[in-house]
Design a protein around this motif. Structure first.
Motif, PDB file in Angstrom:
ATOM      1  N   ASN A 306       0.820  -1.209   0.000  1.00  0.00           N
ATOM      2  CA  ASN A 306       0.000   0.000   0.000  1.00  0.00           C
ATOM      3  C   ASN A 306       0.854   1.259   0.000  1.00  0.00           C
ATOM      4  O   ASN A 306       0.445   2.303  -0.523  1.00  0.00           O
ATOM      5  CB  ASN A 306      -0.917  -0.017   1.225  1.00  0.00           C
ATOM      6  CG  ASN A 306      -1.813   1.198   1.307  1.00  0.00           C
ATOM      7  OD1 ASN A 306      -2.591   1.453   0.399  1.00  0.00           O
ATOM      8  ND2 ASN A 306      -1.682   1.969   2.387  1.00  0.00           N
ATOM      9  N   ILE A 330      -3.419  -6.085  -1.460  1.00  0.00           N
ATOM     10  CA  ILE A 330      -2.729  -4.832  -1.144  1.00  0.00           C
ATOM     11  C   ILE A 330      -2.443  -4.860   0.349  1.00  0.00           C
ATOM     12  O   ILE A 330      -3.348  -4.726   1.184  1.00  0.00           O
ATOM     13  CB  ILE A 330      -3.576  -3.609  -1.532  1.00  0.00           C
ATOM     14  CG1 ILE A 330      -3.806  -3.617  -3.049  1.00  0.00           C
ATOM     15  CG2 ILE A 330      -2.873  -2.323  -1.104  1.00  0.00           C
ATOM     16  CD1 ILE A 330      -4.686  -2.503  -3.537  1.00  0.00           C
ATOM     17  N   ASN A 331      -1.191  -5.062   0.694  1.00  0.00           N
ATOM     18  CA  ASN A 331      -0.783  -5.252   2.084  1.00  0.00           C
ATOM     19  C   ASN A 331      -0.304  -3.935   2.709  1.00  0.00           C
ATOM     20  O   ASN A 331      -0.087  -2.947   2.018  1.00  0.00           O
ATOM     21  CB  ASN A 331       0.320  -6.315   2.133  1.00  0.00           C
ATOM     22  CG  ASN A 331       0.641  -6.734   3.557  1.00  0.00           C
ATOM     23  OD1 ASN A 331      -0.228  -6.714   4.431  1.00  0.00           O
ATOM     24  ND2 ASN A 331       1.882  -7.128   3.794  1.00  0.00           N
ATOM     25  N   ILE A 333      -1.874  -1.839   4.865  1.00  0.00           N
ATOM     26  CA  ILE A 333      -2.849  -0.738   4.766  1.00  0.00           C
ATOM     27  C   ILE A 333      -2.755   0.204   5.955  1.00  0.00           C
ATOM     28  O   ILE A 333      -3.400   1.264   5.961  1.00  0.00           O
ATOM     29  CB  ILE A 333      -4.285  -1.278   4.629  1.00  0.00           C
ATOM     30  CG1 ILE A 333      -4.638  -2.210   5.798  1.00  0.00           C
ATOM     31  CG2 ILE A 333      -4.458  -1.999   3.303  1.00  0.00           C
ATOM     32  CD1 ILE A 333      -6.087  -2.635   5.822  1.00  0.00           C
ATOM     33  N   ASN A 337      -0.782   5.643   2.174  1.00  0.00           N
ATOM     34  CA  ASN A 337      -1.136   5.149   0.843  1.00  0.00           C
ATOM     35  C   ASN A 337      -0.374   5.902  -0.248  1.00  0.00           C
ATOM     36  O   ASN A 337      -0.454   7.101  -0.371  1.00  0.00           O
ATOM     37  CB  ASN A 337      -2.645   5.294   0.610  1.00  0.00           C
ATOM     38  CG  ASN A 337      -3.033   4.953  -0.807  1.00  0.00           C
ATOM     39  OD1 ASN A 337      -3.444   5.793  -1.579  1.00  0.00           O
ATOM     40  ND2 ASN A 337      -2.865   3.691  -1.156  1.00  0.00           N
ATOM     41  N   TYR A 352      -7.712  -5.911   0.658  1.00  0.00           N
ATOM     42  CA  TYR A 352      -6.813  -5.061   1.449  1.00  0.00           C
ATOM     43  C   TYR A 352      -6.442  -5.799   2.735  1.00  0.00           C
ATOM     44  O   TYR A 352      -7.310  -6.369   3.406  1.00  0.00           O
ATOM     45  CB  TYR A 352      -7.491  -3.735   1.785  1.00  0.00           C
ATOM     46  CG  TYR A 352      -7.677  -2.833   0.587  1.00  0.00           C
ATOM     47  CD1 TYR A 352      -6.673  -1.932   0.216  1.00  0.00           C
ATOM     48  CD2 TYR A 352      -8.834  -2.893  -0.183  1.00  0.00           C
ATOM     49  CE1 TYR A 352      -6.836  -1.100  -0.889  1.00  0.00           C
ATOM     50  CE2 TYR A 352      -9.008  -2.083  -1.288  1.00  0.00           C
ATOM     51  CZ  TYR A 352      -8.003  -1.181  -1.635  1.00  0.00           C
ATOM     52  OH  TYR A 352      -8.172  -0.370  -2.733  1.00  0.00           O
TER      53      TYR A 352
END
Length: 452
Positions: A306, A330-331, A333, A337, A352
């Protein structure tokens, strides 16, 4: 098949008991030569007899000997099973005495091969025995039991019977052409029955995809750049520290594997080396393996960070896997971002995650269940084909059915159309072993364990 074979049927090592199995016309006589107790030549079938295995006058072990007379045995030959105390030296000594007294050491799978050749089981049932031994989940065990019971074989036999009815009608038409109109038998009988068989085969193949998932599991690779959390994801799913996790890029240089069950289906997980350009030769080999596995996997989990921009290399890999079963993760988080989500064209399977805090793991498992319809695999319907040999033969049948349609459309003579229909009948026979080649049988049974 006229000789008598022997092998150790239990794992060789220290244990409570070991079993040495003997099969053949001379099995009872040979075992009786080294047995001290009742005369085994005269005991009833399917009895267990107490005594000793002896080498001349020297006692080797105290044993129980099961006598099973043909034809009501696994191989349909005389079968003897010696139950001795577990231990490498004792078990090997008894086997040695059997070989000295006229037995031959069995080849891998030879007992099951004899059961097949003697008509005790068909080829699908023989393969089910191997599947049962290697089953790693309840579903795969149930699948093997169903196939061993003959249910799957009956499905193939029913198909062959339908084809046999078509062939019988064709033969009557060829032998007695004055009683049948060639166009009528082709279009009104062969065509609809062939379409019915095609539908049946397609249904079996569709179900067999589930069968292969149940038997072999889902080969799942985790790929992505270094330090996106691949090894952490593997460890989290396995609930153990299988892969080394550090902040140093390139820590994972080779594949790391593990297995978990999701709804009774095996997930074969493979953590790969981080994909990046590198001058390290060892790491380069690991990266190449990662690319190679993309083409072999049933499921690809592609991980992104992310807090990092998507690179051209990421876009290239996303394009490469777009037509394969894949999930994008998507790691991290919890971090700032920086990832441009609009650059990801396929967002259908996107999750996510924050692996460190166990966020998103359950969503990943649910996505896998949904993608492979694991909830829809009926637990009470296990009439699947599960091995590549059978499935490839069925697919060949579908090709031949297209030849039949083409022959009908081009008004070929009925005896020409019959050739392809007979080929279909023979191919179905190969699935259950009604027709076979010796080389195939030898290769198939050589994959079994010794003593089975």
């Amino acid at each position: 098949m006229n000789d008598t074979i022997a092998a150790i049927s239990t794992s060789l090592g220290v244990g409570a008991i070991s079993i040495i199995r003997v099969s053949g016309d001379e099995s009872i006589k040979i075992v009786n030569n080294i047995f001290k107790g009742k005369n085994l030549n005269f005991v009833d079938s399917h009895t267990i007899n107490y005594g000793y295995i002896v080498d001349n006058d020297k006692i080797i072990d105290e044993v129980l000997v099961s006598i099973m007379r043909a034809p009501k045995t696994f191989t349909k030959e005389n079968v003897v099973e010696i139950n001795c105390h577990g231990g490498i030296a004792t078990t090997k000594k008894i086997l040695e005495l059997l070989l000295l007294n006229g037995c031959r050491l069995a080849e891998p799978g030879e007992f099951t091969k004899r059961a097949f050749l003697n008509g005790r089981i068909d080829l699908l049932e023989a393969e089910a025995i191997s599947d049962l031994i290697n089953a790693k989940s309840d579903k795969s065990r149930n699948l093997a039991i169903n196939q061993l019971s003959g249910n799957t074989s009956n499905m193939i036999k029913n198909l062959r019977q339908k084809i046999l009815e078509i062939l019988a009608n064709i033969e009557v038409n060829i032998d007695y052409p004055e009683y049948e109109d060639i166009e009528v038998i082709t279009n009104e009988m062969i065509l609809p029955k062939t379409k019915e068989i095609e539908t049946d085969i397609k249904n079996i193949l569709e179900k067999s995809e589930n069968g292969q998932i149940i038997k072999e599991g889902i080969k799942t690779i985790i790929i992505g750049k270094p330090n996106v959390g691949k090894s952490s994801l593997l460890n989290n799913l396995l609930e153990e520290d299988k892969a080394i996790v550090t902040d140093i890029a390139g820590t994972t240089r080779d594949i790391v594997e593990g297995q978990i069950l999701i709804d009774g289906i095996l997930l074969n997980l493979i953590d790969t080396a981080g994909i990046r350009k590198t001058n390290d030769i060892v790491e380069q080999i690991g990266v190449k393996k990662s690319y190679d596995l993309i083409n072999q996997a049933n499921l690809i989990i592609y991980m992104l960070n992310n807090n990092e921009e998507i690179t051209d290399e990421d876009i290239e890999i996303l394009e490469q896997i777009k037509n394969k079963n894949h999930i994008i993760i998507i790691n991290k988080i919890d971090l700032e971002n920086k990832l441009s989500i609009e650059k990801i064209t396929n967002k259908e399977h996107l999750i996510y995650m924050n692996i460190t805090n166990n966020i998103g793991i359950d969503k990943l498992k649910e996505e896998i269940k949904k993608m492979f319809n694991l909830d829809l695999i009926e637990q009470d319907d296990y009439n699947f084909l599960t091995n590549s040999r059978s499935i490839s033969l069925l697919k060949e049948c579908l090709k031949l059915i297209q030849n039949v349609y083409s022959g009908i459309e081009n008004n070929l003579p009925i005896d020409m159309i019959e050739i392809d229909i007979k080929k279909i009948w023979n191919l179905l026979g190969e699935i259950i072993g009604e027709t076979y080649q010796d080389e195939l049988i030898n290769q198939l049974f050589s994959q079994f364990c010794l003593g089975k």
